[in-house]
Write a protein that holds these residues in place. Structure first.
Motif, PDB file in Angstrom:
ATOM      1  N   PRO A  87       0.893  -1.310   0.109  1.00  0.00           N
ATOM      2  CA  PRO A  87       0.054   0.127   0.079  1.00  0.00           C
ATOM      3  C   PRO A  87       0.870   1.222   0.195  1.00  0.00           C
ATOM      4  N   VAL A  88       2.122   1.137   0.328  1.00  0.00           N
ATOM      5  CA  VAL A  88       2.937   2.354   0.554  1.00  0.00           C
ATOM      6  C   VAL A  88       3.288   2.542  -1.152  1.00  0.00           C
ATOM      7  N   HIS A  89       3.907   1.530  -1.507  1.00  0.00           N
ATOM      8  CA  HIS A  89       4.251   1.809  -2.888  1.00  0.00           C
ATOM      9  C   HIS A  89       4.651   0.402  -3.733  1.00  0.00           C
ATOM     10  N   GLU A  90       3.706   0.121  -4.326  1.00  0.00           N
ATOM     11  CA  GLU A  90       3.631  -1.132  -4.922  1.00  0.00           C
ATOM     12  C   GLU A  90       4.685  -1.654  -5.838  1.00  0.00           C
ATOM     13  N   ALA A  91       5.214  -0.783  -6.631  1.00  0.00           N
ATOM     14  CA  ALA A  91       6.113  -1.046  -7.726  1.00  0.00           C
ATOM     15  C   ALA A  91       7.406  -1.581  -6.881  1.00  0.00           C
ATOM     16  N   LEU A  92       7.751  -0.713  -5.964  1.00  0.00           N
ATOM     17  CA  LEU A  92       9.030  -0.999  -5.324  1.00  0.00           C
ATOM     18  C   LEU A  92       8.883  -2.057  -4.271  1.00  0.00           C
ATOM     19  N   ALA A  93       7.804  -2.305  -3.715  1.00  0.00           N
ATOM     20  CA  ALA A  93       7.509  -3.461  -2.800  1.00  0.00           C
ATOM     21  C   ALA A  93       7.767  -4.618  -3.672  1.00  0.00           C
ATOM     22  N   LEU A  94       7.215  -4.713  -4.901  1.00  0.00           N
ATOM     23  CA  LEU A  94       7.386  -5.977  -5.777  1.00  0.00           C
ATOM     24  C   LEU A  94       8.788  -6.107  -6.129  1.00  0.00           C
ATOM     25  N   LEU A  95       9.497  -5.125  -6.431  1.00  0.00           N
ATOM     26  CA  LEU A  95      10.813  -5.038  -6.694  1.00  0.00           C
ATOM     27  C   LEU A  95      11.926  -5.532  -5.536  1.00  0.00           C
ATOM     28  N   SER A  96      11.437  -4.796  -4.349  1.00  0.00           N
ATOM     29  CA  SER A  96      12.363  -5.594  -3.168  1.00  0.00           C
ATOM     30  C   SER A  96      12.077  -7.075  -3.149  1.00  0.00           C
ATOM     31  N   ALA A  97      10.882  -7.597  -3.318  1.00  0.00           N
ATOM     32  CA  ALA A  97      10.757  -8.917  -3.285  1.00  0.00           C
ATOM     33  C   ALA A  97      11.448  -9.860  -4.231  1.00  0.00           C
ATOM     34  N   TRP A  98      11.499  -9.064  -5.206  1.00  0.00           N
ATOM     35  CA  TRP A  98      12.213  -9.825  -6.425  1.00  0.00           C
ATOM     36  C   TRP A  98      13.797  -9.841  -6.063  1.00  0.00           C
ATOM     37  N   PHE A  99      14.177  -8.789  -5.418  1.00  0.00           N
ATOM     38  CA  PHE A  99      15.566  -8.824  -4.967  1.00  0.00           C
ATOM     39  C   PHE A  99      15.817  -9.864  -3.968  1.00  0.00           C
ATOM     40  N   ARG A 100      14.947  -9.883  -3.039  1.00  0.00           N
ATOM     41  CA  ARG A 100      15.328 -10.957  -1.853  1.00  0.00           C
ATOM     42  C   ARG A 100      15.028 -12.519  -2.432  1.00  0.00           C
ATOM     43  N   LEU A 101      14.217 -12.670  -3.505  1.00  0.00           N
ATOM     44  CA  LEU A 101      14.052 -13.860  -3.922  1.00  0.00           C
ATOM     45  C   LEU A 101      15.243 -14.419  -4.886  1.00  0.00           C
ATOM     46  N   THR A 102      15.879 -13.325  -5.452  1.00  0.00           N
ATOM     47  CA  THR A 102      17.119 -13.552  -6.116  1.00  0.00           C
ATOM     48  C   THR A 102      18.431 -14.039  -5.359  1.00  0.00           C
TER      49      THR A 102
END
Length: 239
Positions: A87-102
């Protein structure tokens, strides 16, 4: 209204799960790396390390189990933090998830090297064709590969913390001290693990940086995990 309440409840649960995953990960890391790994591998030469690993193979297997638990917690944390920060910033939240999954994928590759070490030290008779003198050398090769691959992954992990810290500092609810610690921790992970790639004599510099960034690297994610577990759910219940 009912849909909004369900969404808040979902974020509430995600915050609790994410906080628990971060805390469990910190405990597992303290055991696997802080206690077991350093005690098993800090013996100076290859022969001494090899002999110690042969006599403590069960302890090595417990370290590997701890790393696998950390890997699972990383995947859970990636999802939970994304849901909470969406809810704060959807695009950056998703990017952070991909970074952690990588990062989690890279960690998985590094753990494979410890499995090879366990096979070599636990059943040396299966590798008699290599010769007794070569087994310690191969063992050290896999140990070095584990640490090098994991170190490269921690640069990606630092990028994850950078995004999370930025989104957190943009939030009205997450304490600024936690956001700042996350940003400082991200700088620590990135600089400490980039330095050996570009500097031939990086060890003294890395020691200094580890000293400088020690507090945020320890308490950044740990503090965020505690806040998510005990306060994050209460925030989502109100907003």
């Amino acid at each position: 209204m009912e849909t909004l309440e369900k969404e808040r409840g979902f974020r509430h649960q995600a915050a609790r799960i994410g906080g628990a995953a971060l805390l469990l990960m910190a405990i597992a890391a303290s055991f696997s790396y802080g206690f077991v790994h350093e005690s098993l591998t800090g013996h100076g030469d290859a022969s001494a390390t090899w002999n110690h690993l042969r006599s403590a193979n069960l302890l090595l297997k417990s370290e590997i189990a701890g790393w696998i638990l950390i890997l699972i917690c990383d995947i859970v944390a990636a999802w939970a933090i994304y849901v909470f920060l969406k809810p704060v910033h959807e695009a950056l939240a998703l990017l952070s998830a991909w970074f952690r999954l990588t990062y989690a994928a890279i960690l998985g590759v590094s753990i494979l090297n410890l499995l090879f070490v366990s096979l070599l030290s636990g059943s040396p008779e299966k590798f008699a064709g290599l010769g007794q003198g070569q087994l310690p050398a191969f063992t050290m090769l896999f140990l070095d590969a584990f640490e090098s691959i994991w170190s490269a992954g921690l640069i990606i992990f630092g990028g994850h913390l950078l995004i999370v810290g930025y989104v957190a500092i943009s939030s009205d609810h997450i304490p600024k001290i936690i956001s700042i610690l996350l940003l400082l921790a991200s700088a620590g992970y990135i600089l400490i693990h980039l330095a050996p790639m570009f500097l031939s004599a990086a060890d003294p510099i890395v020691v200094v940086m580890e000293y400088i960034f020690k507090v945020p690297m320890i308490f950044g994610e740990l503090g965020f995990g505690l806040w998510l577990l005990f306060r994050g759910g209460k925030v989502t219940a109100k907003n």
